[in-house]
Design an enzyme around this catalytic site. Sequence first.
Site, PDB file in Angstrom:
ATOM      1  N   TRP A   1      25.331  -9.565   5.387  1.00  0.00           N
ATOM      2  CA  TRP A   1      24.157 -10.389   5.080  1.00  0.00           C
ATOM      3  C   TRP A   1      24.564 -11.828   4.800  1.00  0.00           C
ATOM      4  O   TRP A   1      23.861 -12.768   5.184  1.00  0.00           O
ATOM      5  CB  TRP A   1      23.430  -9.807   3.867  1.00  0.00           C
ATOM      6  CG  TRP A   1      22.240 -10.615   3.428  1.00  0.00           C
ATOM      7  CD1 TRP A   1      20.950 -10.488   3.863  1.00  0.00           C
ATOM      8  CD2 TRP A   1      22.222 -11.691   2.469  1.00  0.00           C
ATOM      9  NE1 TRP A   1      20.143 -11.408   3.238  1.00  0.00           N
ATOM     10  CE2 TRP A   1      20.893 -12.162   2.385  1.00  0.00           C
ATOM     11  CE3 TRP A   1      23.201 -12.298   1.688  1.00  0.00           C
ATOM     12  CZ2 TRP A   1      20.520 -13.206   1.536  1.00  0.00           C
ATOM     13  CZ3 TRP A   1      22.840 -13.347   0.844  1.00  0.00           C
ATOM     14  CH2 TRP A   1      21.521 -13.777   0.773  1.00  0.00           C
ATOM     15  N   HIS A   2      25.710 -12.014   4.148  1.00  0.00           N
ATOM     16  CA  HIS A   2      26.115 -13.361   3.753  1.00  0.00           C
ATOM     17  C   HIS A   2      26.507 -14.234   4.929  1.00  0.00           C
ATOM     18  O   HIS A   2      26.363 -15.458   4.852  1.00  0.00           O
ATOM     19  CB  HIS A   2      27.280 -13.293   2.752  1.00  0.00           C
ATOM     20  CG  HIS A   2      26.835 -13.098   1.339  1.00  0.00           C
ATOM     21  ND1 HIS A   2      26.566 -11.853   0.820  1.00  0.00           N
ATOM     22  CD2 HIS A   2      26.583 -13.993   0.352  1.00  0.00           C
ATOM     23  CE1 HIS A   2      26.187 -11.987  -0.446  1.00  0.00           C
ATOM     24  NE2 HIS A   2      26.176 -13.274  -0.752  1.00  0.00           N
ATOM     25  N   GLY A   3      27.001 -13.652   6.000  1.00  0.00           N
ATOM     26  CA  GLY A   3      27.369 -14.511   7.109  1.00  0.00           C
ATOM     27  C   GLY A   3      28.041 -13.790   8.250  1.00  0.00           C
ATOM     28  O   GLY A   3      28.531 -12.670   8.099  1.00  0.00           O
TER      29      GLY A   3
END
Length: 481
Positions: A325-327
């Site tokens: 989700w973060h990257g």
Amino acid sequence: MIFNSIQFALFFSIIFIIYWALKDKVRIQNLLLLIASYIFYACWDWRFLFLLAGCSVVSYIAGLKLQQAKGGGRKIWLWASIILEVSALFYFKYTNFFITSFIDLCNYWGIQAHVHTLNILLPVGVSFYIFRTISYILDIYYEKIKPEPNCIAYFVYVAFFPSLISGPIDRAKLLIPQLKTKRSFDYNLATDGIRQIVWGLFKKIVIADNAGIFTNQIFGNYQNMSSGILFLGALLYTIQLYSDFSGYSDMAIGLSKLLGLRITQNFCYPFFAQNIADYWRRWHISLTRWLTDFIFTPLSIRYRNWEKTGLIFSIIITFLVSGIWHGANWTFVLWGLLHGCYYIPLILKGAMNKTKKISKGALPTLKEFRNMAGMFFLLMFTNIIFRSESISDSFQYITSLFSFSTGEIPEFLFSGIRNLISTMFFFLLLVIVEWINREKEHGLVLSDKIPALVRWGIYYGMSLIILFFQSSQQTFIYFQF
């Protein structure tokens, strides 16, 4: 247009005046919030308004159809809507990542791959508002809420501009009922909102932006730095990440209070956490709850017969999702994997769900201080991976850090020594203030027992410090997610 800019201050002031001039007209207030949210988002890139509105339309229709459908029809609407939402997220955020990963894999095996990446821009805030729409659909499917028939109220929930770009990831059952209720201006709520905005600006401008000047230099040229400087870089980045992200959340919550609305508390003094589970109950709380409700809980139920092995499997999968989700980078996958692995000792001891309350004394106990320090250094180590451009860079950084090499102090530290000292001083001040107010909603909640003259002196003093450091303005870290 970012929160700590003159443009946003003018924009919000206009919205604030018109909004409260319409205090008896809930629908028009909501329409104003929707227009303001779309203008705010269009200032980043107007083309992505179609994506934001499209996700809102898809989830709005899916919610109504879920309520009407029976039997297998409900699953069809559920999966159709989720696939559409996730596909949009996947295309904009992960397409190039998988293309480049495929090319790297081919090159590793000696296969010449002639595949070109696409010129895809990442819409700001896309991970936040798509997770918001998915939670809405899932909450309806599991009958935790009913679909919202008022499309304006729902569209405002998805696009609410204080939390649109970097959260919190509010749930529909918190925000939508407030949007449908008549709001009256609450002086106490508004003044507390202003205090929280000032506290967020202090974190962001005075601490995070100044720390960022040094972390950018150190991480950008880590190959030529000594171990001591690399340690300083990891320390400053951990300080920067917290001050930047929690500062944004404080401002978002404060702005919402000025509009008579309450949104999710996203941070609860995470540097006072006693273990990794306690940390994630305090850090990015809205994402933690989302992952717990929709990833960890279903997995842990499904694999409950595996006992502790099932819990370990569930928690690692959950944090892998958090990392992704973060990257779109393998560094985030590794970062998530490590956070999942940090839970293993707690799970084996059966202590994962045990909440450790911090003592109410003026100072932490020796055991509490040891736990806090241990957690902080563990986060420092993991944040090196979070900040690095690649896994290779993170390994080289960590290897150089533990090589105990020496070298000359770089010029940028000499020239910026005043900023460095002030950053560390104000961060220490932040920690002290947050420890004193650890039972309060935010750090700038001052007791009424403090004389009014002293309280106003603190407010004005902080405002002057913020204005003094305003020139070091940098964008928010979580805008990239």
